[in-house]
Write an enzyme that holds these catalytic residues in place. Sequence first.
Site, PDB file in Angstrom:
ATOM      1  N   GLY A  10       0.800  -1.233   0.000  1.00  0.00           N
ATOM      2  CA  GLY A  10       0.000   0.000   0.000  1.00  0.00           C
ATOM      3  C   GLY A  10       0.830   1.279   0.000  1.00  0.00           C
ATOM      4  N   ILE A  11       0.365   2.228   0.769  1.00  0.00           N
ATOM      5  CA  ILE A  11       0.950   3.573   0.778  1.00  0.00           C
ATOM      6  C   ILE A  11       2.393   3.541   1.289  1.00  0.00           C
ATOM      7  CG2 ILE A  11       0.757   5.854   1.866  1.00  0.00           C
ATOM      8  CD1 ILE A  11      -2.370   5.225   1.975  1.00  0.00           C
ATOM      9  N   ASP A  66       6.751  -6.386  14.482  1.00  0.00           N
ATOM     10  CA  ASP A  66       5.351  -6.185  14.855  1.00  0.00           C
ATOM     11  C   ASP A  66       5.329  -5.060  15.880  1.00  0.00           C
ATOM     12  OD1 ASP A  66       2.820  -6.273  16.039  1.00  0.00           O
ATOM     13  OD2 ASP A  66       2.652  -8.449  15.790  1.00  0.00           O
ATOM     14  N   TYR A  74     -11.877   2.288  14.268  1.00  0.00           N
ATOM     15  CA  TYR A  74     -10.821   2.903  13.436  1.00  0.00           C
ATOM     16  C   TYR A  74     -10.798   4.421  13.655  1.00  0.00           C
ATOM     17  CZ  TYR A  74      -8.260   3.992   9.080  1.00  0.00           C
ATOM     18  OH  TYR A  74      -7.359   4.448   8.145  1.00  0.00           O
ATOM     19  N   LYS A  82      -7.784   6.703  15.022  1.00  0.00           N
ATOM     20  CA  LYS A  82      -7.182   7.730  14.160  1.00  0.00           C
ATOM     21  C   LYS A  82      -7.344   9.129  14.761  1.00  0.00           C
ATOM     22  CE  LYS A  82      -5.272   5.323  10.902  1.00  0.00           C
ATOM     23  NZ  LYS A  82      -3.790   5.276  10.847  1.00  0.00           N
ATOM     24  N   VAL A 117      -7.592   6.033  -0.481  1.00  0.00           N
ATOM     25  CA  VAL A 117      -6.511   5.667  -1.408  1.00  0.00           C
ATOM     26  C   VAL A 117      -6.743   4.205  -1.789  1.00  0.00           C
ATOM     27  CG1 VAL A 117      -4.018   5.461  -1.705  1.00  0.00           C
ATOM     28  CG2 VAL A 117      -4.943   7.265  -0.223  1.00  0.00           C
ATOM     29  N   THR A 135      -5.952   1.072  -1.906  1.00  0.00           N
ATOM     30  CA  THR A 135      -5.032   0.045  -1.398  1.00  0.00           C
ATOM     31  C   THR A 135      -5.831  -1.206  -1.017  1.00  0.00           C
ATOM     32  OG1 THR A 135      -5.274   0.750   0.894  1.00  0.00           O
ATOM     33  CG2 THR A 135      -3.543   1.834  -0.402  1.00  0.00           C
TER      34      THR A 135
HETATM   35  N1  LIG Z   1      -6.056   3.400   2.094  1.00  0.00           N
HETATM   36  C1  LIG Z   1      -6.841   4.361   2.554  1.00  0.00           C
HETATM   37  O1  LIG Z   1      -7.888   4.683   1.956  1.00  0.00           O
HETATM   38  C2  LIG Z   1      -6.491   5.101   3.798  1.00  0.00           C
HETATM   39  C3  LIG Z   1      -7.275   6.203   4.157  1.00  0.00           C
HETATM   40  C4  LIG Z   1      -6.950   6.892   5.300  1.00  0.00           C
HETATM   41  C5  LIG Z   1      -5.866   6.529   6.074  1.00  0.00           C
HETATM   42  N2  LIG Z   1      -5.117   5.454   5.705  1.00  0.00           N
HETATM   43  C6  LIG Z   1      -3.989   5.088   6.560  1.00  0.00           C
HETATM   44  O2  LIG Z   1      -2.809   5.024   5.780  1.00  0.00           O
HETATM   45  C7  LIG Z   1      -1.919   4.061   6.342  1.00  0.00           C
HETATM   46  C8  LIG Z   1      -1.523   3.065   5.262  1.00  0.00           C
HETATM   47  O3  LIG Z   1      -2.720   2.476   4.773  1.00  0.00           O
HETATM   48  P1  LIG Z   1      -2.767   1.457   3.547  1.00  0.00           P
HETATM   49  O4  LIG Z   1      -4.066   1.665   2.879  1.00  0.00           O
HETATM   50  O5  LIG Z   1      -1.516   1.505   2.781  1.00  0.00           O
HETATM   51  O6  LIG Z   1      -2.894   0.084   4.361  1.00  0.00           O
HETATM   52  P2  LIG Z   1      -2.392  -1.409   4.059  1.00  0.00           P
HETATM   53  O7  LIG Z   1      -2.186  -1.619   2.600  1.00  0.00           O
HETATM   54  O8  LIG Z   1      -3.320  -2.313   4.782  1.00  0.00           O
HETATM   55  O9  LIG Z   1      -0.966  -1.422   4.770  1.00  0.00           O
HETATM   56  C9  LIG Z   1      -0.888  -1.401   6.165  1.00  0.00           C
HETATM   57  C10 LIG Z   1       0.539  -1.647   6.582  1.00  0.00           C
HETATM   58  O10 LIG Z   1       0.599  -1.709   8.014  1.00  0.00           O
HETATM   59  C11 LIG Z   1       1.350  -2.851   8.396  1.00  0.00           C
HETATM   60  N3  LIG Z   1       0.924  -3.337   9.712  1.00  0.00           N
HETATM   61  C12 LIG Z   1      -0.319  -3.713  10.086  1.00  0.00           C
HETATM   62  N4  LIG Z   1      -0.307  -4.177  11.353  1.00  0.00           N
HETATM   63  C13 LIG Z   1       0.981  -4.097  11.787  1.00  0.00           C
HETATM   64  C14 LIG Z   1       1.646  -4.413  13.004  1.00  0.00           C
HETATM   65  N5  LIG Z   1       0.993  -4.959  14.060  1.00  0.00           N
HETATM   66  N6  LIG Z   1       2.974  -4.196  13.103  1.00  0.00           N
HETATM   67  C15 LIG Z   1       3.659  -3.674  12.062  1.00  0.00           C
HETATM   68  N7  LIG Z   1       3.088  -3.341  10.883  1.00  0.00           N
HETATM   69  C16 LIG Z   1       1.767  -3.555  10.757  1.00  0.00           C
HETATM   70  C17 LIG Z   1       1.082  -3.861   7.290  1.00  0.00           C
HETATM   71  O11 LIG Z   1       2.126  -4.785   7.146  1.00  0.00           O
HETATM   72  P3  LIG Z   1       2.133  -6.298   7.692  1.00  0.00           P
HETATM   73  O12 LIG Z   1       0.761  -6.844   7.543  1.00  0.00           O
HETATM   74  O13 LIG Z   1       3.183  -6.928   6.847  1.00  0.00           O
HETATM   75  O14 LIG Z   1       2.558  -6.146   9.124  1.00  0.00           O
HETATM   76  C18 LIG Z   1       1.065  -2.956   6.042  1.00  0.00           C
HETATM   77  O15 LIG Z   1       2.380  -2.774   5.562  1.00  0.00           O
HETATM   78  C19 LIG Z   1      -2.667   3.416   7.512  1.00  0.00           C
HETATM   79  O16 LIG Z   1      -2.299   4.049   8.717  1.00  0.00           O
HETATM   80  C20 LIG Z   1      -4.117   3.726   7.188  1.00  0.00           C
HETATM   81  O17 LIG Z   1      -4.928   3.724   8.337  1.00  0.00           O
HETATM   82  C21 LIG Z   1      -5.401   4.722   4.573  1.00  0.00           C
END
Ligand SMILES: NC(=O)c1ccc[n+]([C@@H]2O[C@H](COP(=O)([O-])OP(=O)(O)OC[C@H]3O[C@@H](n4cnc5c(N)ncnc54)[C@H](OP(=O)(O)O)[C@@H]3O)[C@@H](O)[C@H]2O)c1
Length: 231
Positions: free
Chosen positions: A13-14, A57, A149, A153, A182, A184
């Site tokens: 993802g991001i 983790d 969530y 946040k 985004v 993802t």
């Molecule tokens: N996508 C959106 O629409 C959106 C909107 C608003 C905010 N955000 C925020 O943007 C950030 C990135 O989002 P994303 O959409 O890219 O999410 P994503 O694709 O689900 O990626 C989340 C990342 O967090 C890691 N993670 C989860 N639990 C973990 C843990 N216990 N320890 C270490 N790493 C951990 C995951 O890796 P592993 O599973 O390998 O640990 C993964 O690399 C997040 O904070 C999300 O809340 C996203």
Amino acid sequence: MSKTILITGASRGIGYETALKLASENHTVIATARSKDKLQELSKAANNGQIISTPADLTKPEDIKKLADAVAGTNGLDGLINNAGVVHREAFMDTDIEVFKKLMDVNVYGIVRLTQAMKTHLKKGSHILNISSMSGYQGSLKFGGLSAYGTAKAAVVGLSEVMSAEFTDENIAVNCLCIGAVQTEMLAEAFPGFEAPVSPQQMGDYIANFILTGHQFYNGKVLPVALNDPG
Ligand SMILES: NC(=O)c1ccc[n+]([C@@H]2O[C@H](COP(=O)([O-])OP(=O)(O)OC[C@H]3O[C@@H](n4cnc5c(N)ncnc54)[C@H](OP(=O)(O)O)[C@@H]3O)[C@@H](O)[C@H]2O)c1
């Protein structure tokens, strides 16, 4: 000049795209997440710069120690991007308190654990960037189903402001981006079929630029980065 940046949530993802962008600009990126194999893919995908992948983790203190050891082997951090997060979508009345605790543990206490461990490694003039969400941004329209969530946040927002108040005298800036939707895997899992107007690459490029330059213009700020409301 090449910078050293630690980013969490870099396995997909991001976070993955942000790490790639920083590496493409010849910066040193300490990239972490739990998935070792995906971090290895990230290292292979990076053509320039250096990716130091360190699986961890963020809920485990012994893994935080591993990250501190990895960072101790560098000349210090210019940036820390607290990007890792988990989402949960369920009606508030059905959401068990344990779900709230789990989301707080990763999304908020993960930032607390890591930032406390990294503090001594953050250089003067460095930048901490916490990634929150429009779900936690006061006054924005909200998606139903994101109570756990949104709670976590919103806590990231408050935490960021207080961290800034405490770190400014040490010349460490802290900002928080409340990002909108985004495209993802996280978004697809929580909202199947929803089409976001922003790609992970676009947001990764934005965040990579912001960690390097945003603190020239902002400190202690909570900024919405969203095209639509909600998300
Ligand atoms: N996508 C959106 O629409 C959106 C909107 C608003 C905010 N955000 C925020 O943007 C950030 C990135 O989002 P994303 O959409 O890219 O999410 P994503 O694709 O689900 O990626 C989340 C990342 O967090 C890691 N993670 C989860 N639990 C973990 C843990 N216990 N320890 C270490 N790493 C951990 C995951 O890796 P592993 O599973 O390998 O640990 C993964 O690399 C997040 O904070 C999300 O809340 C996203």
